[in-house]
Motif scaffolding. Sequence first.
Motif, PDB file in Angstrom:
ATOM      1  N   ILE A 137       8.196  -7.270   1.257  1.00 21.20           N
ATOM      2  CA  ILE A 137       7.452  -7.976   0.479  1.00 21.20           C
ATOM      3  C   ILE A 137       8.037  -8.655  -0.406  1.00 21.20           C
ATOM      4  CG2 ILE A 137       5.123  -7.954  -0.833  1.00 21.20           C
ATOM      5  CD1 ILE A 137       4.459  -5.843   1.143  1.00 21.20           C
ATOM      6  N   HIS A 138       8.840  -8.154  -1.230  1.00 22.66           N
ATOM      7  CA  HIS A 138       9.602  -8.502  -2.522  1.00 22.66           C
ATOM      8  C   HIS A 138      10.213  -9.881  -2.324  1.00 22.66           C
ATOM      9  CE1 HIS A 138       8.341  -4.934  -4.600  1.00 22.66           C
ATOM     10  NE2 HIS A 138       9.331  -4.202  -3.646  1.00 22.66           N
ATOM     11  N   GLY A 139      10.730 -10.026  -0.916  1.00 22.89           N
ATOM     12  CA  GLY A 139      11.482 -11.614  -0.656  1.00 22.89           C
ATOM     13  C   GLY A 139      10.506 -12.581  -0.308  1.00 22.89           C
ATOM     14  N   MET A 140       9.102 -12.310  -0.418  1.00 16.85           N
ATOM     15  CA  MET A 140       7.989 -13.200  -0.095  1.00 16.85           C
ATOM     16  C   MET A 140       7.204 -13.773  -1.130  1.00 16.85           C
ATOM     17  SD  MET A 140       6.634 -11.233   3.305  1.00 16.85           S
ATOM     18  CE  MET A 140       5.846 -12.702   4.074  1.00 16.85           C
ATOM     19  N   GLU A 141       7.923 -14.708  -2.009  1.00 17.63           N
ATOM     20  CA  GLU A 141       7.032 -15.197  -3.060  1.00 17.63           C
ATOM     21  C   GLU A 141       5.907 -16.273  -2.534  1.00 17.63           C
ATOM     22  OE1 GLU A 141       8.598 -18.922  -6.012  1.00 17.63           O
ATOM     23  OE2 GLU A 141      10.005 -17.476  -5.439  1.00 17.63           O
ATOM     24  N   GLY A 142       5.074 -16.001  -3.562  1.00 17.60           N
ATOM     25  CA  GLY A 142       3.824 -16.473  -3.432  1.00 17.60           C
ATOM     26  C   GLY A 142       2.905 -15.799  -2.250  1.00 17.60           C
ATOM     27  N   TRP A 143       3.276 -14.468  -1.883  1.00 17.71           N
ATOM     28  CA  TRP A 143       2.170 -13.800  -0.942  1.00 17.71           C
ATOM     29  C   TRP A 143       1.699 -12.611  -1.873  1.00 17.71           C
ATOM     30  CZ3 TRP A 143       1.042 -14.788   3.963  1.00 17.71           C
ATOM     31  CH2 TRP A 143       1.867 -15.455   4.770  1.00 17.71           C
ATOM     32  N   ILE A 144       0.445 -12.214  -1.706  1.00 16.05           N
ATOM     33  CA  ILE A 144      -0.187 -11.414  -2.517  1.00 16.05           C
ATOM     34  C   ILE A 144      -0.566 -10.160  -1.272  1.00 16.05           C
ATOM     35  CG2 ILE A 144      -2.493 -10.579  -3.484  1.00 16.05           C
ATOM     36  CD1 ILE A 144      -2.643 -13.608  -4.281  1.00 16.05           C
ATOM     37  N   TYR A 145       0.195  -8.925  -1.689  1.00 23.17           N
ATOM     38  CA  TYR A 145      -0.114  -7.681  -0.904  1.00 23.17           C
ATOM     39  C   TYR A 145      -1.579  -6.957  -1.378  1.00 23.17           C
ATOM     40  CZ  TYR A 145       0.481  -3.041   1.081  1.00 23.17           C
ATOM     41  OH  TYR A 145       0.418  -1.914   1.689  1.00 23.17           O
ATOM     42  N   TYR A 146      -2.410  -6.738  -0.131  1.00 22.74           N
ATOM     43  CA  TYR A 146      -3.968  -6.118  -0.482  1.00 22.74           C
ATOM     44  C   TYR A 146      -4.203  -5.299   0.743  1.00 22.74           C
ATOM     45  CZ  TYR A 146      -8.659  -5.534  -1.515  1.00 22.74           C
ATOM     46  OH  TYR A 146      -9.914  -5.107  -1.794  1.00 22.74           O
ATOM     47  N   GLN A 147      -4.459  -4.157   0.713  1.00 26.24           N
ATOM     48  CA  GLN A 147      -4.917  -3.348   1.493  1.00 26.24           C
ATOM     49  C   GLN A 147      -4.187  -3.621   2.943  1.00 26.24           C
ATOM     50  OE1 GLN A 147      -9.035  -3.821   2.075  1.00 26.24           O
ATOM     51  NE2 GLN A 147      -9.607  -2.825   0.249  1.00 26.24           N
ATOM     52  N   SER A 148      -2.866  -3.367   3.080  1.00 28.00           N
ATOM     53  CA  SER A 148      -1.943  -3.399   4.164  1.00 28.00           C
ATOM     54  C   SER A 148      -1.927  -4.954   4.791  1.00 28.00           C
ATOM     55  CB  SER A 148      -2.438  -2.425   5.052  1.00 28.00           C
ATOM     56  OG  SER A 148      -2.334  -1.052   4.572  1.00 28.00           O
ATOM     57  N   ASN A 149      -2.139  -5.716   4.153  1.00 28.85           N
ATOM     58  CA  ASN A 149      -1.934  -7.215   4.479  1.00 28.85           C
ATOM     59  C   ASN A 149      -1.552  -8.057   3.439  1.00 28.85           C
ATOM     60  OD1 ASN A 149      -3.264  -6.758   7.011  1.00 28.85           O
ATOM     61  ND2 ASN A 149      -5.450  -7.019   6.053  1.00 28.85           N
ATOM     62  N   LEU A 150      -0.924  -9.175   3.917  1.00 32.76           N
ATOM     63  CA  LEU A 150      -0.162 -10.010   3.010  1.00 32.76           C
ATOM     64  C   LEU A 150      -1.133 -11.272   3.005  1.00 32.76           C
ATOM     65  CD1 LEU A 150       3.432  -9.773   3.852  1.00 32.76           C
ATOM     66  CD2 LEU A 150       2.262  -9.097   1.803  1.00 32.76           C
ATOM     67  N   TRP A 184      -6.366 -23.531   1.329  1.00 29.30           N
ATOM     68  CA  TRP A 184      -6.442 -22.635   2.691  1.00 29.30           C
ATOM     69  C   TRP A 184      -5.746 -21.364   2.167  1.00 29.30           C
ATOM     70  CZ3 TRP A 184      -1.383 -22.544   3.741  1.00 29.30           C
ATOM     71  CH2 TRP A 184      -0.531 -23.494   3.277  1.00 29.30           C
ATOM     72  N   ILE A 185      -6.173 -20.309   2.886  1.00 22.74           N
ATOM     73  CA  ILE A 185      -5.533 -18.760   2.879  1.00 22.74           C
ATOM     74  C   ILE A 185      -4.860 -18.476   4.171  1.00 22.74           C
ATOM     75  CG2 ILE A 185      -5.687 -16.461   2.248  1.00 22.74           C
ATOM     76  CD1 ILE A 185      -8.341 -17.446   0.486  1.00 22.74           C
ATOM     77  N   CYS A 186      -3.563 -18.102   4.165  1.00 13.43           N
ATOM     78  CA  CYS A 186      -3.104 -17.296   5.208  1.00 13.43           C
ATOM     79  C   CYS A 186      -3.036 -15.946   5.032  1.00 13.43           C
ATOM     80  CB  CYS A 186      -1.656 -17.861   5.561  1.00 13.43           C
ATOM     81  SG  CYS A 186      -1.262 -19.569   5.504  1.00 13.43           S
ATOM     82  N   GLU A 187      -3.224 -15.209   6.203  1.00 13.19           N
ATOM     83  CA  GLU A 187      -3.255 -13.751   6.422  1.00 13.19           C
ATOM     84  C   GLU A 187      -2.054 -13.175   7.217  1.00 13.19           C
ATOM     85  OE1 GLU A 187      -6.807 -10.506   7.020  1.00 13.19           O
ATOM     86  OE2 GLU A 187      -7.006 -12.177   8.231  1.00 13.19           O
TER      87      GLU A 187
END
Length: 123
Positions: A35-48, A115-118
């Motif tokens: 996750i640390h290398g994924m700029e712009g992504w938010i981690y929440y409840q085992s999903n990005l 939009w939002i990606c999951e």
Amino acid sequence: MQLTKERDELLSSNHDLIKQTDQLRQEKNEPLKSIHGMEGWIYYQSNLYFISSEKKSWTESRRSCTERGADLIIINNRQEQVLGSSEPNGHRGENCALTYSPGWADYPCSDRFLWICEKRLLK
């Protein structure tokens, strides 16, 4: 003699348990390291989640998500389903849904919105 043998077995068993615990900790932390290398992504409840800053059509938005190894966010719990159960309803070519506070609306899929990606980490 018997006590020495039992002690050695317990020490060996303890050593094996420590190794297994370390292995489990490492496996548990592996998704978080990526996750640390994924700029712009938010981690929440085992999903990005990736929240866009530019407006695109549904097709363009989905393509952007799949290029990131994800898909457009999917409404997958009962509370969210009840809120959006009547939309999109397909009237006048409005086959895409848009959520906003306090509800839902349907729009033509060619209209441009944020939009939002999951990306699911656990399956």
